[in-house]
Design a protein around this motif. Structure first.
Motif, short mmCIF file in Angstrom:
data_model
loop_
_atom_site.label_atom_id
_atom_site.label_comp_id
_atom_site.label_asym_id
_atom_site.label_seq_id
_atom_site.Cartn_x
_atom_site.Cartn_y
_atom_site.Cartn_z
N GLU A 51 0.65 -1.18 0.09
CA GLU A 51 0.20 -0.12 0.00
C GLU A 51 1.04 1.45 -0.04
O GLU A 51 2.05 1.28 0.49
CB GLU A 51 -0.87 0.18 1.18
CG GLU A 51 -2.02 -1.32 1.50
CD GLU A 51 -1.31 -2.54 1.78
OE1 GLU A 51 -0.46 -2.25 2.65
OE2 GLU A 51 -2.06 -3.48 1.23
N GLY A 52 0.26 2.39 -0.44
CA GLY A 52 0.92 3.74 -0.55
C GLY A 52 0.24 4.86 -0.56
O GLY A 52 -1.20 4.52 -0.53
N PHE A 53 0.59 5.80 -0.56
CA PHE A 53 -0.17 7.26 -0.68
C PHE A 53 0.47 8.13 -1.55
O PHE A 53 1.65 8.18 -1.89
CB PHE A 53 -0.37 7.68 0.53
CG PHE A 53 1.00 8.37 1.22
CD1 PHE A 53 0.98 9.79 0.91
CD2 PHE A 53 1.85 7.74 1.87
CE1 PHE A 53 2.21 10.60 1.34
CE2 PHE A 53 2.99 8.24 2.36
CZ PHE A 53 3.03 9.55 2.32
N SER A 54 0.04 9.16 -2.05
CA SER A 54 0.31 10.44 -2.85
C SER A 54 -0.37 11.51 -2.68
O SER A 54 -1.62 11.49 -2.19
CB SER A 54 0.41 9.81 -4.13
OG SER A 54 -1.00 9.99 -5.07
N VAL A 55 0.37 12.71 -2.83
CA VAL A 55 -0.09 14.00 -2.61
C VAL A 55 0.37 14.79 -3.66
O VAL A 55 1.52 14.69 -4.01
CB VAL A 55 0.07 14.53 -1.17
CG1 VAL A 55 -0.62 13.85 -0.05
CG2 VAL A 55 1.57 14.81 -0.95
N GLY A 56 -0.35 15.77 -4.16
CA GLY A 56 0.18 16.68 -5.18
C GLY A 56 -0.45 17.86 -5.69
O GLY A 56 -1.81 18.25 -5.00
N LEU A 57 -0.01 18.81 -6.64
CA LEU A 57 -0.70 19.74 -7.23
C LEU A 57 -0.79 19.51 -8.47
O LEU A 57 0.15 18.94 -9.43
CB LEU A 57 -0.05 20.87 -7.02
CG LEU A 57 0.17 21.58 -5.56
CD1 LEU A 57 1.13 22.49 -5.30
CD2 LEU A 57 -0.88 21.98 -5.04
N SER A 68 -9.83 18.95 -21.50
CA SER A 68 -8.76 19.67 -21.01
C SER A 68 -7.61 18.92 -21.09
O SER A 68 -7.39 17.72 -21.29
CB SER A 68 -8.98 20.29 -19.81
OG SER A 68 -9.53 18.94 -18.75
N ILE A 69 -6.27 19.72 -21.03
CA ILE A 69 -5.16 19.09 -20.78
C ILE A 69 -4.60 19.37 -19.51
O ILE A 69 -4.82 20.25 -19.25
CB ILE A 69 -4.22 19.26 -21.86
CG1 ILE A 69 -4.12 20.74 -22.06
CG2 ILE A 69 -4.56 18.58 -23.08
CD1 ILE A 69 -3.06 21.16 -23.16
N SER A 70 -3.82 18.50 -19.00
CA SER A 70 -3.42 18.66 -17.55
C SER A 70 -2.02 18.17 -17.44
O SER A 70 -1.36 17.26 -18.06
CB SER A 70 -4.34 17.95 -16.82
OG SER A 70 -5.38 18.22 -16.51
N THR A 71 -1.49 18.70 -16.39
CA THR A 71 0.10 18.30 -15.78
C THR A 71 -0.14 18.65 -14.07
O THR A 71 -0.93 19.14 -13.95
CB THR A 71 1.15 19.01 -16.53
OG1 THR A 71 2.40 18.48 -15.94
CG2 THR A 71 1.16 20.55 -16.33
N GLY A 72 1.28 18.53 -13.77
CA GLY A 72 1.44 18.86 -12.32
C GLY A 72 2.58 18.02 -11.74
O GLY A 72 3.67 17.77 -12.37
N VAL A 73 2.45 17.95 -10.60
CA VAL A 73 3.60 17.32 -9.83
C VAL A 73 2.87 16.65 -8.54
O VAL A 73 2.08 17.17 -7.78
CB VAL A 73 4.72 18.12 -9.33
CG1 VAL A 73 4.30 19.21 -8.62
CG2 VAL A 73 5.97 17.27 -8.82
N SER A 74 3.39 15.08 -8.18
CA SER A 74 3.03 14.65 -6.92
C SER A 74 4.12 13.82 -6.41
O SER A 74 5.09 13.65 -7.04
CB SER A 74 1.76 13.83 -7.28
OG SER A 74 2.03 12.69 -8.16
#
Length: 281
Positions: A51-57, A68-74
């Protein structure tokens, strides 16, 4: 004619950016829970789910009301887990007095966990239906950058070793300082290097409009690893390795460095739940 064509091209390009600039843009804060499995017969046979987790913008540029097109970082934090019972094996070695022998080992239970941390950058396209409550489908590529060197921890339960000398038809079960005997439970840790990853991602769910500028996404996602996370296929180590040194006669090696698994792969298959809070402007 050539100048007119060039002017027409640049006019169309400027118009495209002006139209896109007029479309909505969106920033998102996201969090996700991950369940990681391993794919197919080519994956490491000792691999277990984890198991794991992630957080991001995230950031999205709308092309129209639906696309729409999307990008970001997590940031992703999880562990790769390997386990097995009844691990045993043997190798030909040479002892401190330069005598050849067969080194034998067996264990009741073995477990290893590798801490895996990465920063991930997605490039995706999203379609959503009209309305206050919208269904959306998002897909694309995810690039994961490993955050430093990964650390592993091992536990060997009821480890036993011996040395068989064929020239004398004798099997030694001691002494322990020479690497033979009932070693009991052993723990060790070290570092391994993992590659950056490429994954294909698909996500679907609902988008609830909360106000004219805020939305809430609730979705399920699947990520399929596209490349092997192992840094090298040149693994030569044994699970339990004998060394002719009194100070350290045994070396316990990571699954990722063991020769018997050098042709196997780590391409995790991840499923999970994601929540995103969005700000439109």
């Amino acid at each position: 004619m050539k100048n007119n064509s060039r002017n027409t091209f640049f006019s169309c390009l400027v118009a495209f950016f002006l139209v896109n600039a007029a479309q909505a843009q969106e920033w998102q804060i996201e969090g996700a829970a991950h369940l990681i499995q391993h794919q197919g017969s080519e994956s490491l046979p000792l691999a277990k789910h984890s198991e794991g987790f992630s957080v991001g913008l995230g950031y999205s540029q709308y092309l129209n009301d639906n696309w729409s097109i999307s990008t970001g970082v997590s940031y992703l934090g999880t562990e790769l887990t390997f386990a097995a019972s009844g691990v045993k094996g043997s190798t030909m070695e040479v002892d401190m007095e330069n005598d050849p022998f067969e080194f034998r080992y067996n264990t009741g239970y073995f477990e290893e966990s590798v801490k895996w941390q990465s920063f991930r950058i997605p490039l995706t396209v999203q379609y959503e239906t009209p309305g206050i409550v919208r269904w959306y489908l998002r897909t694309g590529i995810l690039y994961g950058i490993q955050a430093g060197t990964s650390k592993y921890r091992q536990k060997w339960n009821d480890l036993n070793t011996s040395g068989y000398y064929q020239q004398w038809d004798a099997e030694l079960n001691g002494p322990e300082f020479a690497g033979f005997g009932k070693m009991g439970d052993r723990h060790t840790e070290g570092t391994v290097k993992l590659r950056n990853t490429f994954s294909w991602i698909v996500e679907t769910g609902i988008k609830q409009t909360l106000s004219t500028t805020n939305d809430l996404y609730l979705g399920l996602f699947l990520e399929m690893g596209l490349n092997d996370m192992r840094s090298s296929k040149e693994a030569t180590a044994q699970p339990v390795q004998y060394t002719p040194e009194i100070e350290n006669p045994l070396t316990l090696n990571s699954v990722l460095d063991q020769a018997q698994y050098k042709d196997k792969t780590i391409t995790p298959l991840t499923v999970g739940f994601k929540i995103r809070y969005a700000f439109e402007f």
